[in-house]
Design a protein around this motif. Structure first.
Motif, short mmCIF file in Angstrom:
data_model
loop_
_atom_site.label_atom_id
_atom_site.label_comp_id
_atom_site.label_asym_id
_atom_site.label_seq_id
_atom_site.Cartn_x
_atom_site.Cartn_y
_atom_site.Cartn_z
N ASN A 185 39.40 -38.77 -17.31
CA ASN A 185 40.42 -39.81 -17.17
C ASN A 185 41.50 -39.41 -16.17
O ASN A 185 42.03 -40.27 -15.45
N TYR A 187 41.06 -37.48 -13.49
CA TYR A 187 40.51 -37.67 -12.14
C TYR A 187 40.41 -39.15 -11.77
O TYR A 187 40.64 -39.53 -10.61
N LEU A 188 40.08 -39.97 -12.75
CA LEU A 188 40.05 -41.41 -12.48
C LEU A 188 41.43 -41.92 -12.12
O LEU A 188 41.58 -42.79 -11.25
N LYS A 189 42.45 -41.39 -12.79
CA LYS A 189 43.82 -41.79 -12.48
C LYS A 189 44.21 -41.37 -11.07
O LYS A 189 45.00 -42.03 -10.41
N LEU A 190 43.62 -40.26 -10.61
CA LEU A 190 43.86 -39.78 -9.25
C LEU A 190 42.93 -40.46 -8.23
O LEU A 190 42.98 -40.13 -7.04
N GLN A 191 42.08 -41.38 -8.71
CA GLN A 191 41.09 -42.06 -7.86
C GLN A 191 40.10 -41.07 -7.25
O GLN A 191 39.56 -41.29 -6.16
N ASP A 192 39.87 -39.96 -7.93
CA ASP A 192 38.92 -38.94 -7.47
C ASP A 192 37.60 -39.14 -8.22
O ASP A 192 37.31 -38.47 -9.22
N LEU A 193 36.79 -40.07 -7.72
CA LEU A 193 35.55 -40.42 -8.40
C LEU A 193 34.52 -39.31 -8.36
O LEU A 193 33.73 -39.15 -9.30
N ILE A 223 31.12 -46.17 -13.12
CA ILE A 223 31.57 -45.62 -11.84
C ILE A 223 30.52 -45.85 -10.76
O ILE A 223 30.83 -46.26 -9.63
N LYS A 226 30.52 -49.42 -9.72
CA LYS A 226 31.69 -49.72 -8.90
C LYS A 226 31.50 -49.21 -7.48
O LYS A 226 31.82 -49.90 -6.50
N GLU A 227 30.96 -48.00 -7.35
CA GLU A 227 30.72 -47.44 -6.03
C GLU A 227 29.70 -48.28 -5.26
O GLU A 227 29.86 -48.53 -4.05
N GLU A 230 31.39 -51.50 -4.11
CA GLU A 230 32.30 -51.27 -2.98
C GLU A 230 31.52 -50.99 -1.70
O GLU A 230 31.92 -51.43 -0.61
#
Length: 237
Positions: A185, A187-193, A223, A226-227, A230
């Protein structure tokens, strides 16, 4: 939930009492037994009145601390009154870390602040819990909760350090899985997928908890989807 909490709580209070009590101890135990019976029956208003009376009359010592902790339990679990629960915790925590039940009182105080959204204060109280001498049974929990407090205040890098500390130092502890998920969570908050996926793969491989494995697999799938979305979006003319 209340019944399970009460069973564990009563085990904590009653376990290990093998010696015959002295007359003075029996006198102190009498109001406490009445309180516990009221709690077993779910008579919280009655229990609270007895607890306040007992904590006011008993001399400083284990019996008084027990009455204070029972009062805390009644406020937290019986009434859902976290602010009220902190009142009896003050004199109990004043005996920390060597007083009877003071370590459990310190944990309860930190929890109260956390559930009330007082994250800075809560982290401070969990850090005090880490200093407790003896068993260290709350160490992994306190570290994890400090991490949550930091994460909820958007101090993500500091939170990551706390969660990783739990994973590294207590790999067999149930808190390790929770910390691993919190790393995801973070890393997700940091947008580090990329790192989030790495941590999810690790959780899926290493966790012994089927529920967490399923959660991790679902999160990883989200994830990836989503990738993919995008990526396809970026090439659409």
């Amino acid at each position: 939930m209340k019944n399970l909490y009460l069973v564990a709580f009563m085990t904590l209070l009653l376990g290990g009492c093998h010696q015959a009590p002295s007359p003075a101890t029996q006198l102190e135990a009498a109001p406490l037994e009445r309180i516990k019976e009221s709690l077993r029956q779910g008579r919280y208003d009655e229990a609270l009145a007895l607890e306040k009376d007992a904590s006011g009359q008993l001399a400083a010592g284990p019996a008084k601390n027990e009455a204070l902790f029972l009062q805390t339990y009644t406020q937290m679990v019986g009434r859902g009154d976290l602010g009220g629960a902190r009142v009896p915790l003050r004199p109990l925590v004043a005996t920390f870390p060597s007083g009877f039940l003071s370590v459990e009182g310190q944990k309860a105080l930190a929890d109260c602040h956390f559930w009330q959204g007082h994250y800075q204060t809560s982290a401070k109280e969990y850090r005090k819990l880490l200093t407790a001498s003896g068993t260290g049974r709350w160490e992994s929990y306190a570290l994890f909760q400090i991490g949550l407090c930091l994460l909820l205040e958007d101090k993500v890098t500091e939170a990551l350090d706390c969660f990783q500390n739990v994973v590294d130092r207590f790999p067999k502890d149930p808190m390790a899985d929770a910390a691993q998920f919190s790393i995801v969570n973070s890393y997700l908050k940091l947008q580090d997928l990329k790192n989030a996926k790495t941590q999810l793969h690790h959780l899926i491989t290493a966790s012994q908890d089927p529920f967490l494995k399923t959660q991790a697999q679902e999160s990883l799938q989200q994830i990836v989807e989503k990738e993919t979305f995008e990526r396809e979006k970026s090439v659409t003319p």
